[in-house]
Design a protein around this motif. Structure first.
Motif, PDB file in Angstrom:
ATOM      1  N   GLY A 109       0.833  -1.188   0.000  1.00 58.75           N
ATOM      2  CA  GLY A 109       0.000   0.000   0.000  1.00 58.75           C
ATOM      3  C   GLY A 109       0.869   1.240   0.000  1.00 58.75           C
ATOM      4  O   GLY A 109       2.100   1.161  -0.042  1.00 58.75           O
ATOM      5  N   GLU A 110       0.238   2.392   0.085  1.00 57.13           N
ATOM      6  CA  GLU A 110       0.984   3.647   0.074  1.00 57.13           C
ATOM      7  C   GLU A 110       1.933   3.777   1.272  1.00 57.13           C
ATOM      8  O   GLU A 110       2.937   4.481   1.204  1.00 57.13           O
ATOM      9  N   ASP A 111       1.604   3.075   2.354  1.00 60.69           N
ATOM     10  CA  ASP A 111       2.450   3.137   3.547  1.00 60.69           C
ATOM     11  C   ASP A 111       3.620   2.159   3.496  1.00 60.69           C
ATOM     12  O   ASP A 111       4.423   2.077   4.428  1.00 60.69           O
ATOM     13  N   GLY A 112       3.710   1.399   2.387  1.00 60.72           N
ATOM     14  CA  GLY A 112       4.805   0.454   2.229  1.00 60.72           C
ATOM     15  C   GLY A 112       4.572  -0.892   2.870  1.00 60.72           C
ATOM     16  O   GLY A 112       5.424  -1.784   2.778  1.00 60.72           O
ATOM     17  N   VAL A 113       3.418  -1.086   3.499  1.00 61.73           N
ATOM     18  CA  VAL A 113       3.093  -2.360   4.144  1.00 61.73           C
ATOM     19  C   VAL A 113       2.435  -3.289   3.132  1.00 61.73           C
ATOM     20  O   VAL A 113       1.583  -2.861   2.344  1.00 61.73           O
ATOM     21  N   ILE A 115      -0.112  -5.648   1.545  1.00 67.41           N
ATOM     22  CA  ILE A 115      -1.560  -5.633   1.749  1.00 67.41           C
ATOM     23  C   ILE A 115      -2.023  -6.829   2.576  1.00 67.41           C
ATOM     24  O   ILE A 115      -2.921  -6.711   3.419  1.00 67.41           O
ATOM     25  N   VAL A 116      -1.402  -7.988   2.389  1.00 68.76           N
ATOM     26  CA  VAL A 116      -1.786  -9.168   3.153  1.00 68.76           C
ATOM     27  C   VAL A 116      -1.505  -8.985   4.638  1.00 68.76           C
ATOM     28  O   VAL A 116      -2.113  -9.664   5.480  1.00 68.76           O
ATOM     29  N   GLU A 117      -0.616  -8.069   4.992  1.00 70.90           N
ATOM     30  CA  GLU A 117      -0.247  -7.868   6.396  1.00 70.90           C
ATOM     31  C   GLU A 117      -1.085  -6.796   7.082  1.00 70.90           C
ATOM     32  O   GLU A 117      -0.860  -6.487   8.256  1.00 70.90           O
ATOM     33  N   THR A 118      -2.063  -6.225   6.373  1.00 72.52           N
ATOM     34  CA  THR A 118      -2.907  -5.183   6.961  1.00 72.52           C
ATOM     35  C   THR A 118      -4.135  -5.790   7.631  1.00 72.52           C
ATOM     36  O   THR A 118      -4.616  -6.858   7.230  1.00 72.52           O
ATOM     37  N   PRO A 119      -4.688  -5.138   8.648  1.00 73.41           N
ATOM     38  CA  PRO A 119      -5.854  -5.667   9.353  1.00 73.41           C
ATOM     39  C   PRO A 119      -7.084  -5.819   8.460  1.00 73.41           C
ATOM     40  O   PRO A 119      -7.952  -6.655   8.736  1.00 73.41           O
ATOM     41  N   ALA A 120      -7.153  -5.025   7.384  1.00 70.41           N
ATOM     42  CA  ALA A 120      -8.327  -5.052   6.518  1.00 70.41           C
ATOM     43  C   ALA A 120      -8.343  -6.255   5.576  1.00 70.41           C
ATOM     44  O   ALA A 120      -9.373  -6.543   4.959  1.00 70.41           O
ATOM     45  N   PHE A 121      -7.230  -6.970   5.463  1.00 72.67           N
ATOM     46  CA  PHE A 121      -7.175  -8.088   4.526  1.00 72.67           C
ATOM     47  C   PHE A 121      -8.093  -9.209   4.993  1.00 72.67           C
ATOM     48  O   PHE A 121      -8.110  -9.571   6.165  1.00 72.67           O
ATOM     49  N   GLU A 122      -8.858  -9.772   4.059  1.00 69.86           N
ATOM     50  CA  GLU A 122      -9.834 -10.819   4.378  1.00 69.86           C
ATOM     51  C   GLU A 122      -9.127 -12.056   4.956  1.00 69.86           C
ATOM     52  O   GLU A 122      -8.309 -12.685   4.270  1.00 69.86           O
ATOM     53  N   PRO A 123      -9.432 -12.424   6.198  1.00 70.30           N
ATOM     54  CA  PRO A 123      -8.743 -13.552   6.834  1.00 70.30           C
ATOM     55  C   PRO A 123      -8.853 -14.866   6.065  1.00 70.30           C
ATOM     56  O   PRO A 123      -7.916 -15.668   6.079  1.00 70.30           O
ATOM     57  N   ALA A 124      -9.963 -15.090   5.386  1.00 71.31           N
ATOM     58  CA  ALA A 124     -10.163 -16.354   4.672  1.00 71.31           C
ATOM     59  C   ALA A 124      -9.142 -16.558   3.565  1.00 71.31           C
ATOM     60  O   ALA A 124      -8.810 -17.693   3.210  1.00 71.31           O
ATOM     61  N   TYR A 125      -8.651 -15.461   2.998  1.00 73.16           N
ATOM     62  CA  TYR A 125      -7.706 -15.556   1.885  1.00 73.16           C
ATOM     63  C   TYR A 125      -6.252 -15.363   2.323  1.00 73.16           C
ATOM     64  O   TYR A 125      -5.337 -15.433   1.498  1.00 73.16           O
ATOM     65  N   LYS A 126      -6.061 -15.151   3.603  1.00 72.57           N
ATOM     66  CA  LYS A 126      -4.714 -14.831   4.080  1.00 72.57           C
ATOM     67  C   LYS A 126      -3.716 -15.979   3.902  1.00 72.57           C
ATOM     68  O   LYS A 126      -2.581 -15.743   3.460  1.00 72.57           O
ATOM     69  N   PRO A 127      -4.072 -17.235   4.211  1.00 75.18           N
ATOM     70  CA  PRO A 127      -3.080 -18.311   4.058  1.00 75.18           C
ATOM     71  C   PRO A 127      -2.545 -18.439   2.639  1.00 75.18           C
ATOM     72  O   PRO A 127      -1.337 -18.583   2.443  1.00 75.18           O
ATOM     73  N   GLU A 128      -3.430 -18.394   1.628  1.00 75.14           N
ATOM     74  CA  GLU A 128      -2.950 -18.541   0.258  1.00 75.14           C
ATOM     75  C   GLU A 128      -2.139 -17.324  -0.178  1.00 75.14           C
ATOM     76  O   GLU A 128      -1.144 -17.463  -0.909  1.00 75.14           O
ATOM     77  N   SER A 129      -2.541 -16.157   0.281  1.00 78.84           N
ATOM     78  CA  SER A 129      -1.798 -14.956  -0.072  1.00 78.84           C
ATOM     79  C   SER A 129      -0.418 -14.968   0.566  1.00 78.84           C
ATOM     80  O   SER A 129       0.583 -14.564  -0.056  1.00 78.84           O
ATOM     81  N   GLU A 130      -0.330 -15.440   1.808  1.00 82.30           N
ATOM     82  CA  GLU A 130       0.958 -15.533   2.484  1.00 82.30           C
ATOM     83  C   GLU A 130       1.867 -16.551   1.793  1.00 82.30           C
ATOM     84  O   GLU A 130       3.090 -16.351   1.712  1.00 82.30           O
ATOM     85  N   GLU A 131       1.280 -17.638   1.304  1.00 79.04           N
ATOM     86  CA  GLU A 131       2.095 -18.637   0.611  1.00 79.04           C
ATOM     87  C   GLU A 131       2.647 -18.087  -0.701  1.00 79.04           C
ATOM     88  O   GLU A 131       3.801 -18.330  -1.055  1.00 79.04           O
TER      89      GLU A 131
END
Length: 213
Positions: A109-113, A115-131
């Motif tokens: 994002g604009e803050d350099g973080v 997107i998968v590491e932000t609180p707004a990221f949908e938890p259901a999709y987090k494992p695949e995004s992290e992989e």
């Protein structure tokens, strides 16, 4: 004409990439666990699992470009990283390129973080995004490998009704970008167009890039 192997050829991204590559006359090898219902004419189809080392070796042998379009979902959850690591090791030190279709969550994002590491990221999709993010990190850490990691727009996939081919797209780096309406989207056919353009131009070797309108 390039010899292109697509891993995950029956998936959404892999299918559109294969169609675009075939339309331009490239020599295709498609690897999928299930037989493609609409494989491009002339494509070499290998039915098997990318988790099988012998099958994987057969699929990528002699390829100029390998495209990883596997989804870390279902019984592939937690296993895609291993496949991509093996492919990277096999291609390192050769002239072959490895393009991996990653996720929107890998972008910053604009803050350099990420997107998968932000609180707004949908938890259901987090494992695949992290992989997929881990796959990017593995590529970047592999010496003597010509890789490109490609993130699609946030709105991308078969669930989107409008799959119109506009014949246009924008290319960004690893920071997410949006259109004038604040949307980040791209259709399957235009994503396939963008990926094959990158295959042909090799304009972003050893880079994380993104495609959106």
């Amino acid at each position: 004409m390039a010899r292109i192997t697509v891993l995950g050829a029956t998936g959404f991204a892999g299918g559109w990439i294969a169609k675009e590559a075939a339309a331009r006359g490239h020599e295709l090898t498609l690897l999928s666990r299930s037989a493609p219902q609409d494989a491009p004419a002339g494509a070499r189809v290998l039915q098997g699992s990318a988790l099988d080392g012998d099958v994987l070796a057969q699929a990528i042998d002699g390829a100029d470009v390998v495209v990883g379009a596997l989804s870390p979902r279902g019984d592939m959850a937690g296993k895609v990283l291993g496949v991509y690591t093996e492919v990277a090791e096999r291609l390192a030190g050769t002239d072959a390129r490895f393009l991996v279709v990653g996720g929107f969550g890998s972008l910053k994002g604009e803050d350099g973080v990420r997107i998968v590491e932000t609180p707004a990221f949908e938890p259901a999709y987090k494992p695949e995004s992290e992989e997929l993010l881990a796959a990017y990190e593995a590529l970047a850490a592999t010496p003597d490998l010509d890789w490109t990691y490609i993130s699609p727009a946030g709105e991308f996939g078969g669930y989107i009704e409008d799959q119109t081919r506009r014949g246009a797209y924008r290319t960004g780096g690893e920071q997410a970008f949006f259109d004038a309406d604040g949307r980040t989207a791209i259709s399957g056919p235009d994503f396939g167009l963008a990926v094959v353009d990158e295959i042909e131009a090799a304009a972003h070797v050893r880079e994380h890039i993104s495609f959106a309108y």
